[in-house]
Design a protein around this motif. Structure first.
Motif, PDB file in Angstrom:
ATOM      1  N   LEU A  94       0.781  -1.177   0.069  1.00 17.53           N
ATOM      2  CA  LEU A  94      -0.053  -0.104   0.007  1.00 17.53           C
ATOM      3  C   LEU A  94       0.818   1.135  -0.099  1.00 17.53           C
ATOM      4  O   LEU A  94       2.034   1.207   0.486  1.00 17.53           O
ATOM      5  N   SER A  95       0.389   2.340  -0.561  1.00 11.77           N
ATOM      6  CA  SER A  95       1.138   3.697  -0.244  1.00 11.77           C
ATOM      7  C   SER A  95       0.794   4.246   0.950  1.00 11.77           C
ATOM      8  O   SER A  95       0.264   3.687   1.785  1.00 11.77           O
ATOM      9  N   GLY A  96       1.670   5.134   1.387  1.00 12.72           N
ATOM     10  CA  GLY A  96       1.933   5.792   2.662  1.00 12.72           C
ATOM     11  C   GLY A  96       0.443   6.301   2.936  1.00 12.72           C
ATOM     12  O   GLY A  96      -0.060   6.213   4.021  1.00 12.72           O
ATOM     13  N   GLY A  97      -0.629   7.044   2.038  1.00 13.20           N
ATOM     14  CA  GLY A  97      -1.679   7.427   2.358  1.00 13.20           C
ATOM     15  C   GLY A  97      -2.690   6.164   2.601  1.00 13.20           C
ATOM     16  O   GLY A  97      -3.558   6.473   3.450  1.00 13.20           O
ATOM     17  N   GLU A  98      -2.545   5.122   1.877  1.00  7.21           N
ATOM     18  CA  GLU A  98      -3.436   4.063   2.068  1.00  7.21           C
ATOM     19  C   GLU A  98      -3.305   3.583   3.452  1.00  7.21           C
ATOM     20  O   GLU A  98      -4.155   3.318   3.925  1.00  7.21           O
ATOM     21  N   GLN A  99      -1.863   3.294   3.756  1.00  7.25           N
ATOM     22  CA  GLN A  99      -1.692   2.625   4.942  1.00  7.25           C
ATOM     23  C   GLN A  99      -2.177   3.498   6.333  1.00  7.25           C
ATOM     24  O   GLN A  99      -2.767   3.058   7.163  1.00  7.25           O
ATOM     25  N   GLN A 100      -2.180   4.966   6.147  1.00  6.36           N
ATOM     26  CA  GLN A 100      -2.566   5.708   7.250  1.00  6.36           C
ATOM     27  C   GLN A 100      -4.220   5.578   7.181  1.00  6.36           C
ATOM     28  O   GLN A 100      -4.666   5.586   8.388  1.00  6.36           O
ATOM     29  N   ARG A 101      -4.774   5.242   6.111  1.00  7.29           N
ATOM     30  CA  ARG A 101      -6.211   5.080   6.077  1.00  7.29           C
ATOM     31  C   ARG A 101      -6.508   3.682   7.066  1.00  7.29           C
ATOM     32  O   ARG A 101      -7.368   3.756   7.556  1.00  7.29           O
ATOM     33  N   ILE A 102      -5.638   2.955   6.656  1.00  6.65           N
ATOM     34  CA  ILE A 102      -5.615   1.453   7.645  1.00  6.65           C
ATOM     35  C   ILE A 102      -5.493   1.922   9.144  1.00  6.65           C
ATOM     36  O   ILE A 102      -6.047   1.168   9.816  1.00  6.65           O
ATOM     37  N   GLY A 103      -4.561   2.695   9.270  1.00  5.68           N
ATOM     38  CA  GLY A 103      -4.414   3.117  10.545  1.00  5.68           C
ATOM     39  C   GLY A 103      -5.511   3.764  11.405  1.00  5.68           C
ATOM     40  O   GLY A 103      -6.013   3.264  12.506  1.00  5.68           O
ATOM     41  N   VAL A 104      -6.158   4.527  10.682  1.00 10.37           N
ATOM     42  CA  VAL A 104      -7.674   4.957  11.123  1.00 10.37           C
ATOM     43  C   VAL A 104      -8.619   3.989  11.252  1.00 10.37           C
ATOM     44  O   VAL A 104      -9.429   4.055  12.062  1.00 10.37           O
ATOM     45  N   VAL A 105      -8.834   3.068  10.043  1.00 13.10           N
ATOM     46  CA  VAL A 105      -9.679   2.184  10.039  1.00 13.10           C
ATOM     47  C   VAL A 105      -9.571   1.144  11.185  1.00 13.10           C
ATOM     48  O   VAL A 105     -10.415   0.711  11.890  1.00 13.10           O
ATOM     49  N   ARG A 106      -8.213   0.714  11.876  1.00 14.47           N
ATOM     50  CA  ARG A 106      -8.130  -0.126  12.776  1.00 14.47           C
ATOM     51  C   ARG A 106      -8.415   0.517  14.010  1.00 14.47           C
ATOM     52  O   ARG A 106      -8.925  -0.311  14.860  1.00 14.47           O
ATOM     53  N   ALA A 107      -8.391   1.882  14.252  1.00 13.59           N
ATOM     54  CA  ALA A 107      -8.648   2.347  15.445  1.00 13.59           C
ATOM     55  C   ALA A 107     -10.099   2.593  15.563  1.00 13.59           C
ATOM     56  O   ALA A 107     -10.394   2.495  16.861  1.00 13.59           O
ATOM     57  N   LEU A 108     -10.952   2.373  14.510  1.00 14.20           N
ATOM     58  CA  LEU A 108     -12.143   2.388  14.378  1.00 14.20           C
ATOM     59  C   LEU A 108     -12.901   1.184  14.592  1.00 14.20           C
ATOM     60  O   LEU A 108     -14.131   0.549  14.753  1.00 14.20           O
TER      61      LEU A 108
END
Length: 314
Positions: free
Chosen positions: A137-151
């Motif tokens: 994944l790109s950096g932006g996509e990885q950060q989206r996953i970070g947000v999703v994991r928190a939710l």
């Protein structure tokens, strides 16, 4: 929702990171803590989920002292998004997202459905991404996953520690817009740390500005900008202060939508008065000679407002 009462934190080496903090974060609020490096903002954030123990004072969540919560249950109800995305590299995206729901003993079916729901919610096709590994994944996509994991486990509170600061400007702006749109849907209580005044003004319902462990001012973006408490606040927010005001042509950022339902304001309204209206509205209907000529959205206006006044800064 969250309340600090005379909270202090002094580390073993004698460094005082939080001097005497008292403030509250309302339920469903996007609350941004901002300040220069070393001011205590990340330490303040980490005291909420007890990653850093306080030295004195009390922190409440829903009128209950955080020290009275079981620490695991406390943290399961608090999502945490870091600047260093910290996805487990050997786990798939689905497995990364599933960690807390598995600890809470959700069924496999419920977890799978939640993964699908969240990935789709942040614009990542679930079937395409769920079996991928983080390095794909790109950096932006990885950060989206970070947000999703928190939710993932549907927590009441989300803590975000400079989550977009390592990204390129385009990815950062996109994720700022995404988190604004997401918050409209999920309405979580978000405490967000940044050192970027543009990011704070764009995202916050209220801003908490810190300096050297002290809270200097808490207020809406408009209050911080228009009524700075002292010279430090005025200097820190210099790029969006009134003394740098020039005419801002909002006709260049209007949309053609003249659907009724949004508050109406005249095109002759000052930028700072428009900003004040956006503290409680997401869209405004702009009128000229009492006739609607277009709409203005909060995200579009704040971007233009910040860019315009930065150009006028000295």
């Amino acid at each position: 929702m969250i309340r600090f009462e005379h909270v202090k934190k002094t580390f073993q080496d004698g460094t005082t990171a939080i001097k005497d903090s008292s403030f509250d974060v309302k339920e469903g609020e996007f609350f941004v803590i901002i300040g220069p490096s070393g001011c205590g903002k990340t330490t303040t954030l980490k005291t909420i989920n007890r990653l850093i123990p306080i030295s004195d004072g009390t922190i409440f969540i829903q009128d209950k002292k955080i020290s009275e919560y079981d620490i695991n249950k406390l943290r399961w109800n608090i999502g945490y998004v870091l600047q260093q995305i910290a996805l487990f590299p050997h786990l798939t995206i689905e497995e990364n997202i599933s960690i807390v729901p598995e600890l809470k003993k959700w069924t496999r079916e419920d977890i799978a459905n939640r993964v699908t729901e969240l990935l789709n919610m942040v614009g990542l096709d679930a079937e395409k991404y769920r079996k991928r590994l983080p390095h794909e994944l790109s950096g932006g996509e990885q950060q989206r996953i970070g947000v999703v994991r928190a939710l993932a486990a549907d927590p009441d509170i989300i803590l975000m520690d400079e989550p977009f600061s390592a990204l390129d400007p385009i990815s950062r702006e996109k994720l700022q817009n995404d988190i604004q749109d997401l918050q409209k849907k999920i309405k979580k209580t978000i405490v967000f740390v940044t050192h970027d005044i543009r990011e704070a003004v764009k995202l916050a319902d209220r801003v908490c500005l810190m300096k050297s462990g002290d809270i200097i001012q808490v207020g809406t973006p408009e209050e911080i900008i228009h009524n700075p408490a002292n010279d430090f606040v005025r200097t820190f927010t210099k790029s969006v202060q009134p003394e740098h005001k020039h005419d801002l042509d909002i006709t260049t950022i209007l949309t053609d939508d003249v659907t009724e339902g949004a508050p109406e304001i005249s095109i002759d309204t000052s930028p700072f008065d428009i900003l004040r209206h956006f503290t409680s509205n997401e869209r405004l209907l702009i009128t000229k000679n009492n006739r609607p000529i277009g709409s203005l959205t909060k995200a579009t206006f704040t971007d233009a407002f910040i860019e315009h006044f930065e150009k006028g800064a000295v």
